[in-house]
Design a protein around this motif. Structure first.
Motif, PDB file in Angstrom:
ATOM      1  N   ARG A  86       9.787 -21.318  -5.087  1.00  0.00           N
ATOM      2  CA  ARG A  86      11.199 -21.323  -4.239  1.00  0.00           C
ATOM      3  C   ARG A  86      11.769 -21.865  -6.023  1.00  0.00           C
ATOM      4  N   GLU A  87      11.344 -22.174  -6.969  1.00  0.00           N
ATOM      5  CA  GLU A  87      11.743 -22.672  -8.414  1.00  0.00           C
ATOM      6  C   GLU A  87      12.496 -21.039  -9.408  1.00  0.00           C
ATOM      7  N   GLY A  88      11.935 -19.936  -8.990  1.00  0.00           N
ATOM      8  CA  GLY A  88      12.337 -18.940  -9.573  1.00  0.00           C
ATOM      9  C   GLY A  88      10.293 -18.650 -10.381  1.00  0.00           C
ATOM     10  N   PHE A  89       9.548 -19.926  -9.879  1.00  0.00           N
ATOM     11  CA  PHE A  89       8.064 -19.232 -11.444  1.00  0.00           C
ATOM     12  C   PHE A  89       7.425 -18.089 -10.536  1.00  0.00           C
ATOM     13  N   VAL A  90       6.975 -17.614 -11.126  1.00  0.00           N
ATOM     14  CA  VAL A  90       5.740 -16.402 -10.968  1.00  0.00           C
ATOM     15  C   VAL A  90       4.115 -16.619 -11.658  1.00  0.00           C
ATOM     16  N   GLU A  91       3.155 -16.454 -10.768  1.00  0.00           N
ATOM     17  CA  GLU A  91       1.233 -17.107 -11.192  1.00  0.00           C
ATOM     18  C   GLU A  91       1.645 -15.855 -12.271  1.00  0.00           C
ATOM     19  N   THR A  92       0.953 -16.349 -13.744  1.00  0.00           N
ATOM     20  CA  THR A  92       0.243 -15.517 -14.280  1.00  0.00           C
ATOM     21  C   THR A  92      -1.319 -16.364 -14.948  1.00  0.00           C
ATOM     22  N   GLN A  93      -2.290 -14.990 -15.487  1.00  0.00           N
ATOM     23  CA  GLN A  93      -3.560 -15.946 -16.081  1.00  0.00           C
ATOM     24  C   GLN A  93      -3.848 -15.884 -17.006  1.00  0.00           C
TER      25      GLN A  93
ATOM     26  N   VAL B  45      -8.601 -26.866  -5.676  1.00  0.00           N
ATOM     27  CA  VAL B  45      -7.705 -25.450  -5.479  1.00  0.00           C
ATOM     28  C   VAL B  45      -6.673 -25.466  -4.418  1.00  0.00           C
ATOM     29  N   TYR B  46      -7.139 -25.450  -3.484  1.00  0.00           N
ATOM     30  CA  TYR B  46      -6.049 -25.589  -1.850  1.00  0.00           C
ATOM     31  C   TYR B  46      -4.920 -26.182  -2.911  1.00  0.00           C
ATOM     32  N   ASP B  47      -4.632 -27.329  -3.014  1.00  0.00           N
ATOM     33  CA  ASP B  47      -3.449 -28.237  -4.434  1.00  0.00           C
ATOM     34  C   ASP B  47      -3.131 -26.964  -5.403  1.00  0.00           C
ATOM     35  N   SER B  48      -3.882 -26.636  -5.311  1.00  0.00           N
ATOM     36  CA  SER B  48      -3.062 -25.780  -7.341  1.00  0.00           C
ATOM     37  C   SER B  48      -1.900 -24.227  -6.416  1.00  0.00           C
ATOM     38  N   HIS B  49      -2.416 -23.967  -5.076  1.00  0.00           N
ATOM     39  CA  HIS B  49      -2.104 -23.031  -4.274  1.00  0.00           C
ATOM     40  C   HIS B  49      -0.845 -23.964  -3.942  1.00  0.00           C
ATOM     41  N   ARG B  50      -0.246 -24.858  -3.634  1.00  0.00           N
ATOM     42  CA  ARG B  50       0.666 -25.144  -2.741  1.00  0.00           C
ATOM     43  C   ARG B  50       1.346 -25.644  -3.719  1.00  0.00           C
ATOM     44  N   MET B  51       1.113 -25.862  -4.881  1.00  0.00           N
ATOM     45  CA  MET B  51       1.958 -26.265  -6.114  1.00  0.00           C
ATOM     46  C   MET B  51       2.269 -25.141  -6.645  1.00  0.00           C
ATOM     47  N   ALA B  52       1.179 -23.695  -6.702  1.00  0.00           N
ATOM     48  CA  ALA B  52       2.221 -22.364  -7.501  1.00  0.00           C
ATOM     49  C   ALA B  52       3.505 -22.056  -5.849  1.00  0.00           C
ATOM     50  N   ASP B  53       3.202 -22.457  -4.449  1.00  0.00           N
ATOM     51  CA  ASP B  53       3.491 -22.067  -3.116  1.00  0.00           C
ATOM     52  C   ASP B  53       5.556 -22.653  -3.992  1.00  0.00           C
ATOM     53  N   THR B  54       5.212 -24.707  -3.857  1.00  0.00           N
ATOM     54  CA  THR B  54       6.067 -24.800  -3.989  1.00  0.00           C
ATOM     55  C   THR B  54       7.407 -25.041  -5.754  1.00  0.00           C
ATOM     56  N   LEU B  55       6.685 -24.179  -6.085  1.00  0.00           N
ATOM     57  CA  LEU B  55       7.358 -23.955  -7.715  1.00  0.00           C
ATOM     58  C   LEU B  55       8.127 -22.557  -7.808  1.00  0.00           C
TER      59      LEU B  55
ATOM     60  N   ARG C 176      -2.293 -13.223   0.364  1.00  0.00           N
ATOM     61  CA  ARG C 176      -2.876 -11.461   0.102  1.00  0.00           C
ATOM     62  C   ARG C 176      -3.383 -11.197  -1.065  1.00  0.00           C
ATOM     63  N   SER C 177      -2.997 -11.836  -2.214  1.00  0.00           N
ATOM     64  CA  SER C 177      -3.499 -12.132  -3.223  1.00  0.00           C
ATOM     65  C   SER C 177      -4.292 -12.863  -3.874  1.00  0.00           C
ATOM     66  N   ARG C 178      -5.136 -13.944  -2.787  1.00  0.00           N
ATOM     67  CA  ARG C 178      -5.261 -15.066  -2.790  1.00  0.00           C
ATOM     68  C   ARG C 178      -7.002 -14.614  -1.911  1.00  0.00           C
ATOM     69  N   GLY C 179      -6.643 -13.614  -1.540  1.00  0.00           N
ATOM     70  CA  GLY C 179      -7.989 -12.809  -0.607  1.00  0.00           C
ATOM     71  C   GLY C 179      -7.860 -13.263   1.010  1.00  0.00           C
TER      72      GLY C 179
ATOM     73  N   LEU D  27       6.012 -29.315   2.325  1.00  0.00           N
ATOM     74  CA  LEU D  27       5.401 -28.004   1.134  1.00  0.00           C
ATOM     75  C   LEU D  27       6.013 -27.123   1.653  1.00  0.00           C
ATOM     76  N   PRO D  28       6.347 -25.886   0.967  1.00  0.00           N
ATOM     77  CA  PRO D  28       6.851 -24.700   2.165  1.00  0.00           C
ATOM     78  C   PRO D  28       5.230 -23.598   1.970  1.00  0.00           C
ATOM     79  N   ALA D  29       5.227 -22.353   3.717  1.00  0.00           N
ATOM     80  CA  ALA D  29       4.387 -22.096   3.167  1.00  0.00           C
ATOM     81  C   ALA D  29       4.340 -20.707   1.980  1.00  0.00           C
ATOM     82  N   PRO D  30       3.077 -20.556   2.061  1.00  0.00           N
ATOM     83  CA  PRO D  30       2.789 -19.740   0.986  1.00  0.00           C
ATOM     84  C   PRO D  30       3.619 -17.978   1.541  1.00  0.00           C
ATOM     85  N   THR D  31       4.233 -17.385   0.790  1.00  0.00           N
ATOM     86  CA  THR D  31       4.472 -15.798   0.917  1.00  0.00           C
ATOM     87  C   THR D  31       3.350 -14.811   1.834  1.00  0.00           C
TER      88      THR D  31
END
Length: 465
Positions: free
Chosen positions: A30-37, A18-28, A149-152, A140-144
């Motif tokens: 910066r490449e213009g990706f936004v998460e979707t469910q 779960v932690y690694d997934s968040h860090r991958m999302a944070d990394t991407l 906040r979106s992660r609780g 790895l970049p820090a999360p915004t």
């Protein structure tokens, strides 16, 4: 303006994924990706995988089959990546078995995702399962603030990776590598940033988290107990947890931390795996049955309200009915508040997989059912003992019904509260009024005199999220 690309990440397995997934999302990000469910609308799908058990790996291939069909039916050009421990263990096999996959990346290389994706977009089928010299955490970049906040209000922070124990059933030393601890300063910086962004509870995670031996700001090696003592001083951090621990690494300082640090929750996940000395030796666990029971006594002496969780494997090669009876006896003696139990499944490349005395599946299934019945009764008894008690819960998310919020007790139980005088991210003191199969219900202490029937306008089972 280009529309942002969409990213869907699905995690399998442990909290570290779960932690690694968040860090991958944070990394991407910066490449213009936004998460979707919704994977159907994603430009990139990442499956962050677990390889602890055979079925976990098969779930990944099943998911890849669904994604392949979805791509074909929609005619989409969605890219698909497999990350994590299955990727590390079966990189080439994934590419052979699932041609729909564009990229395979191991858990030590996900900081390189942007360049690996660029190679995949250029038409290469990329496999990166090396153990790079550089520390991925440095890249790895820090999360915004918005992402945090979106992660609780509860977050994970990896402090240690890898394992040197080499239990004979486990693939972790091969997929995550040797034990490596992060520097204390970097952990504290990450924790302080999360708290500044609204996090109230941090769980320190690692494959052997209590084997932590990171370099401190003073140049000396710090233990997990010393790290948590420093973390407890972070203003605004209300709760601390850590997982997963090995019995061999539960030292006296760590036990004392449970006595001395109010922020450290009275709940410990301490896998024992078996109650039989003979099987523990065959597993190469490096602790015995009595060692484990003595540890539990020490923990409860230091913190009388301590509750325990554990992992069990039944049907390990060579396990007899006597060995299994020892496991049942240990479970009864400890009285676990929660536990995870599994049938032994051979993992290729591990010593136990080649053991001649494999236990028949029927026997494993029968033993697992008996153990789970005992563990479920133990959990139910612990939950029932909470009725009428007063806990401080951390409110984490809305419930299914209007006005409900769901929080976590110090023991990680889900607690439903109707119309609480607090908001998500706040701590609320409640009295437990009702106990259901999957959660508890509570009322704020000021309302504790109200009868459960007037507080709960609907049955608890219908309220559980």
């Amino acid at each position: 303006m280009h529309e942002p690309r969409k990213l869907y990440v699905k995690s399998f397995g442990c909290q570290m994924n779960v932690y690694d997934s968040h860090r991958m999302a944070d990394t991407l990000a910066r490449e213009g990706f936004v998460e979707t469910q919704d994977p159907a609308e994603a430009d990139l799908v990442i499956l962050n995988t677990c390889h602890i058990r055979e079925k976990a790996a098969e779930k990944v291939y099943s998911e890849l089959g669904r994604l392949r069909k979805q791509k074909q039916e929609a005619g989409s050009d969605t890219m698909i990546a497999v990350a994590g421990c299955v990727a590390q263990a079966e990189g080439a096999e994934i590419m052979r078995r699932a041609p729909v996959v564009d990229l395979v990346v191991g858990p030590q290389s996900y900081h390189r995702l942007p360049e690996l994706l660029a190679d995949a977009r250029a038409g290469k089928r990329v496999v990166d399962t090396d153990f790079p010299v550089e520390d991925k955490f440095d890249h790895l970049p820090a999360p915004t603030r918005a992402a945090t906040r979106s992660r609780g209000p509860a977050a994970f922070v990896t402090v240690q990776e890898g394992c040197d124990k080499f239990c004979t059933f486990c693939v972790v030393p091969y997929t995550r590598g040797a034990e490596l601890s992060r520097p204390v300063g970097k952990i504290l910086d990450e924790a302080a940033r999360l708290v500044d962004q609204g996090v109230r509870e941090i769980t320190l995670i690692g494959q052997n988290v209590n084997a932590f031996h990171g370099e401190g700001p003073d140049g000396t090696v710090w233990s997990l107990a010393l790290l948590m003592e420093r973390m407890a001083g972070i203003e605004g951090l209300a709760r601390l947890r850590y997982t997963t621990s090995h019995p061999r690494d539960m030292d006296d300082d760590l036990i004392a931390a449970h006595r001395d640090l109010p922020q450290l929750m009275p709940y410990l996940h301490l896998p024992v795996q078996s109650g039989s000395d003979r099987i523990l030796a065959a597993m190469n666990r490096k602790h015995g049955r009595e060692d484990y029971l003595v540890l539990i006594e020490k923990m409860r002496a230091a913190r009388p309200d301590m509750a325990l969780s554990s992992d069990f494997i039944v049907g390990f090669p060579g396990e007899t009915e006597t060995d299994f009876a020892d496991t049942l006896d240990l479970a009864r003696r400890v009285g676990f508040a929660s536990a995870y139990s599994f049938k032994y499944s051979p993992r290729p490349g591990t010593p136990a997989a080649d053991h001649e005395a494999q236990v028949p599946e029927a026997a494993k299934a029968e033993r697992l059912a008996e153990l789970q019945h005992l563990l479920e009764a133990s959990k139910a008894a612990f939950d029932a003992s909470c009725r009428g008690k007063t806990f401080e819960i951390l409110l984490e998310k809305p419930g299914r019904q209007p006005g409900q919020l769901i929080g976590r007790s110090p023991y990680l139980q889900s607690v439903v509260v109707n119309d609480p005088p607090a908001h998500v991210g706040e701590l609320l003191t409640v009295t437990i009024t009702d106990v259901g199969p999957n959660s508890l219900a509570g009322v704020p202490v000021g309302e504790a005199g109200t009868s459960p029937s007037s507080v709960l306008s609907r049955p608890l089972a219908a309220m559980e999220a």
